[in-house]
Design an enzyme around this catalytic site. Structure first.
Site, mmCIF file in Angstrom:
data_model
loop_
_atom_site.group_PDB
_atom_site.id
_atom_site.type_symbol
_atom_site.label_atom_id
_atom_site.label_comp_id
_atom_site.label_asym_id
_atom_site.label_seq_id
_atom_site.Cartn_x
_atom_site.Cartn_y
_atom_site.Cartn_z
ATOM 1 N N SER A 135 0.827 -1.306 -0.011
ATOM 2 C CA SER A 135 -0.220 -0.001 0.055
ATOM 3 C C SER A 135 0.578 1.441 0.117
ATOM 4 O O SER A 135 0.161 2.324 0.186
ATOM 5 C CB SER A 135 -0.930 0.088 1.154
ATOM 6 N N GLU A 136 2.150 1.201 -0.089
ATOM 7 C CA GLU A 136 2.994 2.470 -0.002
ATOM 8 C C GLU A 136 2.402 3.566 -0.914
ATOM 9 O O GLU A 136 2.776 4.759 -0.691
ATOM 10 C CB GLU A 136 4.459 2.105 -0.310
#
Length: 262
Positions: A135-136
Site C-alpha cells: 500500500s505504500e
C-alpha cells in the site's frame, strides 16, 4: 530472551515468533524492528531450533508501519531517515537469510511491510480470510526495502501491478501470484502449520541450512561451468558430512536417522 513487542515460544525443535501489538494490528515501530532482528539472529544460531513459525497476535498479521513511528520519521534529518530505513532493510534480510526454515502463518491481513514479512519467509500458509496490500504508493511512498523479496516471491509482472496500484488482494490472489504457498480455511490454519513444521523438523538440520543457502545462491544465476562446479562441490561436501553419512546409513539400514531422536 525478553521482548515487549513479541512473544517467542519453543516446543521441541519448533520456535514460534508472534508479533504482539494487536492494538495497532502488529504494526512496525523501531522496537519491533529491533526485537525481530534480535530474535531471528538468536533463534537462527540456536542448535535446538530447527524451524521458526512467524505469525501475529490478534486479527491482523501485520499492518506495516506504525502511524506514530511514521510521524516521527517525517521529522528526521536525511541521515537519520536513511539510518532508520536501513534498520528495517536489515531486519528483512535477517529473516530472509536465517539458517532455519521460516514458515509464515498468516492468520490475518498483511499490508505494506507486512507483505515484506510474508515474502521473506520460506513457506507461507495463509487463512482464506486474509487480505494483502502493498500500500505504500497510496501514502506517497514506495515499497523499497521489501521490494527485493516481494519481486522474488511474486515475480516482476505481479509486483508491477500490486506495488503500483496499492490495491487490496485476497489470499487466493496472493497464492496465484506465488506470494503464498497454501490457502486454508481459517479453522484449519493451526493444524496445517503444525503439520508442516513437524515435517520440516524431521529433516536433517544441516541439510536444510545448506539447501536454503543453495536456493538463495542459485536462483537467477546462469547455468554455466562455474555453477555446475559449485553445485557438484556442494553435494560432495554434504555427502561427506556427519549428517549426510548418517542419513544414507539410516536409509539403507531401514531405521530413523539419529537427528530425529536428538
Amino acid at each position: 530472551m525478553e521482548f515487549s513487542t513479541l512473544t517467542v515460544t519453543t516446543a521441541g525443535h519448533i520456535a514460534t515468533v508472534s508479533l504482539n501489538r494487536p492494538e495497532v494490528r502488529n504494526a512496525f515501530n523501531e522496537t519491533l524492528i529491533a526485537e525481530l532482528t534480535g530474535a531471528f539472529r538468536a533463534l537462527g544460531d540456536s542448535p535446538q531450533v530447527r524451524v521458526i513459525v512467524l505469525t501475529g497476535a490478534g486479527l491482523a498479521f501485520c499492518a506495516g508501519a506504525d502511524l506514530n513511528w511514521m510521524r516521527r520519521m517525517a521529522g528526521y534529518a536525511p541521515d537519520e531517515n536513511r539510518a532508520d530505513a536501513l534498520t528495517l532493510a536489515q531486519m528483512m534480510h535477517t529473516i530472509w537469510s536465517c539458517p532455519r526454515p521460516v514458515i509464515a502463518r498468516v492468520q490475518g491481513d498483511a499490508y505494506a511491510g507486512g507483505v515484506g514479512l510474508v515474502a521473506v519467509a520460506d513457506i507461507v500458509i495463509a487463512a482464506d480470510t486474509a487480505n494483502f496490500s502493498i500500500s505504500e504508493t497510496r501514502l506517497g511512498l514506495i515499497p523499497a526495502t521489501i521490494s527485493p523479496y516481494v519481486i522474488r516471491a511474486m515475480g516482476e509482472q505481479a509486483a508491477r501491478r500490486y506495488c503500483l496500484s496499492a490495491e487490496r488482494f485476497s489470499a487466493a490472489q496472493a497464492a496465484h501470484s506465488g506470494l503464498v504457498h497454501e490457502v486454508v480455511p481459517a479453522a484449519a490454519l493451526d493444524a496445517r502449520v503444525a503439520e508442516l513444521a513437524a515435517t520440516l523438523a524431521a529433516n536433517s538440520p544441516e541439510a536444510m541450512r545448506a539447501c536454503k543457502q543453495l536456493i538463495q545462491d542459485v536462483a537467477g544465476v546462469p547455468i554455466d561451468t562455474d555453477l555446475i562446479t559449485d553445485t557438484a562441490n556442494r553435494i560432495a561436501e554434504i555427502r561427506g558430512s556427519a549428517e549426510g553419512r548418517e542419513g544414507i546409513s539410516a536409509f539403507l539400514e531401514k531405521r530413523q536417522p539419529a537427528w530425529r531422536n536428538a
